[in-house]
Write an enzyme that holds these catalytic residues in place. Structure first.
Site, PDB file in Angstrom:
ATOM      1  CG  LEU A 486      -1.710  34.069  30.492  1.00 51.46           C
ATOM      2  CD1 LEU A 486      -2.795  34.462  31.468  1.00 51.46           C
ATOM      3  CD2 LEU A 486      -1.962  32.690  29.907  1.00 51.46           C
ATOM      4  CG  HIS A 487       1.629  38.699  26.918  1.00 51.21           C
ATOM      5  ND1 HIS A 487       2.657  39.302  27.617  1.00 51.21           N
ATOM      6  CD2 HIS A 487       0.500  38.976  27.619  1.00 51.21           C
ATOM      7  CE1 HIS A 487       2.171  39.910  28.689  1.00 51.21           C
ATOM      8  NE2 HIS A 487       0.864  39.717  28.712  1.00 51.21           N
ATOM      9  N   PRO A 488       0.303  35.111  23.711  1.00 52.53           N
ATOM     10  CG  PRO A 488      -1.504  33.663  23.369  1.00 52.53           C
ATOM     11  CD  PRO A 488      -0.845  34.521  24.415  1.00 52.53           C
TER      12      PRO A 488
END
Length: 581
Positions: A486-488
């Site tokens: 969850l690090h776009p």
């Protein structure tokens, strides 16, 4: 409003009419948006409006504020945008679910509360690109310090008076003790602070948890200044278009409770994140003309880098069963959950008051990398984010994945209507480097978890299991089982080349006046670790650029650099419960 309580003032602000003309409109009340709202409204002469598509982060909502409740908002439409990738071509056509915070505080209201700055070399890499000189570590460190109160102690590297209060995980108990001892047995050092002089090594982690509650960007930055008369916040407000006249952004259009509104602004700042910000830019005619024209969108500015260079971290769980009943599994059983909830509700103590990601570390998977390319989170239980467990009884696990993959993806709109979710493609496992480092990552994790320190507990690997051994088997398992961390990021990156979107000295969109982007999309490269802390730093630094303030002077604090022959200083001599089994 002076006679109202703090809670009443917030309710009044969120429900009040907002002006139709302001100096600055901030699109997105997430991590970066909350920082900018605080800093830019500090000038009483500057009127600021924050538009957040989600709802408020009500103080009575345990799914946000109880740290251990972090799995529950994910996948819930009341908190989460619920994105999903297109079929990933190198992962057997799987669609990968992507949670993004749709609530005041954004993803800082639903994330894992792990505070990682990244490695100093990340920012040296940023600064190596043309025009990015002021984004090196020396210039970023003062903003990291300004934003935090590190309860472990302020020093050359850590701040002591900022809005984000950081508590270090206790990371004690037999399983954490075994993990830290096993890391040393495998040849990796302990470090005093992964956010300090030396990131490389294993240690207890800083967390955005304070006095048993999640401390999101909204709680740290926005709510304390909500009663400023020049600051306005509207939730449930979906921005649908940037209004551009000629080559200048002059406001935005948005929907609120079924009605359409327009607000004029001297400056428009997008803080929607690496998915929403490029989507809104493209829907407003700012992007690659070859993408926009087939959708009937008039090109306002042909900026072909919008939505490109998408980066992320992928991760897997390496899980083991435990011979001994030493995990936290018993405390999380269904019949003990009422007591857990009551202990948190009334005393802010117990298993509900921690995010459980209390320790881990950073190391190298091969000798070719200049700084750590793997991050570990250790959990004293074997469990997935959705609450499912592959073992009945006790277990433990690490979350592991490469940190600076050279895989690149894209965010591309399907329609001018922002209600239609964009196409997301990450291209995980698409490069030789990525595949090599994934194989190495699994082998490094297994090496640590099978050291003698774990012998009293190790009842066998349950995921991926002994049947996954060769390089091909490992890559096939990763393709089937991995999840996003969850690090776009990086979809409107700073820079001066033809593929960049933002001017690094002002955060302005190339070719459009009065329009800036400040969020994870502005990063040129994803950092080595969780991205919440870098986003807050980026917003702090950008606030000075936008306001025209004199930037904080660069730091001269040293930092560990293997290639430069830096000493192991300060000495990593800590021998606490972390080293005891």
């Amino acid at each position: 409003m002076s006679g109202l309580s703090a809670a009443a003032r917030v309710r009044h602000k969120l429900g009040a009419d907002v002006p139709d003309r302001v100096d600055i409109v901030i699109v997105g009340g997430g991590s970066a948006g909350c920082v900018l709202a605080n800093r830019l409204s500090g000038d009483p002469a500057t009127s600021v409006l924050v538009l957040e598509a989600g709802r408020s982060d009500f103080s009575f909502d345990p799914l946000i504020h109880m740290p251990a409740a972090l799995p529950f908002p994910i996948g819930n439409r009341l908190y989460d945008w619920k994105y999903e990738s297109d079929p990933e071509p190198f992962m057997n056509g799987r669609r990968v679910y992507h949670a993004r915070g749709k609530v005041l505080g954004g993803s800082s209201s639903i994330n894992g509360m792990i505070f990682q700055r990244g490695n100093p070399m990340d920012y040296e890499r940023w600064a190596s690109d043309p025009g990015m000189d002021s984004w090196d570590y020396a210039h970023c460190l003062p903003y990291f310090k300004r934003m935090e109160t590190c309860l472990a102690g302020a020093d050359e590297w850590r701040g002591g008076s900022g809005p984000l209060v950081l508590e270090r995980g206790p990371a004690n108990g037999p399983l954490f003790g075994a993990f830290f001892e096993a890391a040393q047995q495998a040849g990796y050092p302990l470090t005093d602070d992964v956010n300090g002089y030396r990131q490389e090594g294993f240690a207890a982690f800083d967390r955005n948890v304070h006095k048993g509650r999640r401390l999101s960007a909204a709680r740290a930055y926005l709510h304390p200044v909500m009663d400023r008369p020049n600051l306005h916040v509207r939730t449930l407000a979906l921005t649908t278009r940037i209004v551009v006249e000629g080559t200048r952004a002059v406001g935005v259009e948005y929907e609120h409770l079924g009605r359409h509104h327009t607000v004029r602004a001297g400056e428009v700042i997008l803080c929607g994140g690496a998915i929403n910000s490029p989507q809104l830019l493209q829907a407003s005619g700012i992007g690659d003309a070859k993408t926009l024209e087939p959708l009937g969108i008039r090109t306002v500015a042909d900026v072909r880098g919008v939505g490109q260079h998408l980066q992320d971290h992928l991760e897997v769980y390496i899980q083991y069963a435990s011979k001994l009943p030493v995990s936290i599994a018993d405390g999380l059983t269904w019949y003990r959950r009422p007591g857990l909830a009551a202990n948190w509700l009334f005393f802010k103590r117990g298993l509900g008051a921690t995010n459980h990601f209390e320790g881990g570390g950073f190391c190298r998977s091969n000798d070719d990398v200049d700084y750590p390319n793997l991050m570990f989170h250790f959990l004293p239980i074997a469990i997935r984010y959705d609450g499912s467990s592959p073992v009945e009884g006790h277990g433990y696990q690490v979350h592991i994945g490469p940190m600076y993959s050279d895989a690149r993806g894209s965010v591309t709109i399907r329609s001018a209507d922002v209600h239609v979710k964009p196409s997301l493609i990450f291209n995980y496992l698409s490069t030789d480097q990525d595949r090599r480092e994934w194989v190495e990552a699994i082998r490094v994790a297994r090496n640590i978890l099978t050291q003698p320190a774990f012998t009293p507990f190790n009842a066998g690997e349950i995921s991926p299991g002994p049947s996954v051994e060769t390089d091909e088997e490992i890559l096939d398992w990763v393709a089937k089982d991995a999840e996003t961390a969850l690090h776009p990021s990086c979809t409107a990156r700073m820079g001066l080349d033809d593929e960049s979107v933002l001017d690094p000295t002002s955060m302005r969109v190339h070719g459009v006046e009065g329009l800036r982007v400040v969020d994870a999309s502005a990063m040129p490269y994803v950092t080595n670790g969780n991205i919440y802390a870098p986003v807050v730093m980026l917003a702090e630094k950008s606030a000075d650029l936008i306001a025209g303030n004199t930037p904080l002077p660069p730091s001269d604090a040293p930092w560990y650099n293997l290639r430069a022959g830096s000493p192991l200083w300060p000495p990593t001599t800590r021998k606490t419960a972390h080293s005891e089994v």
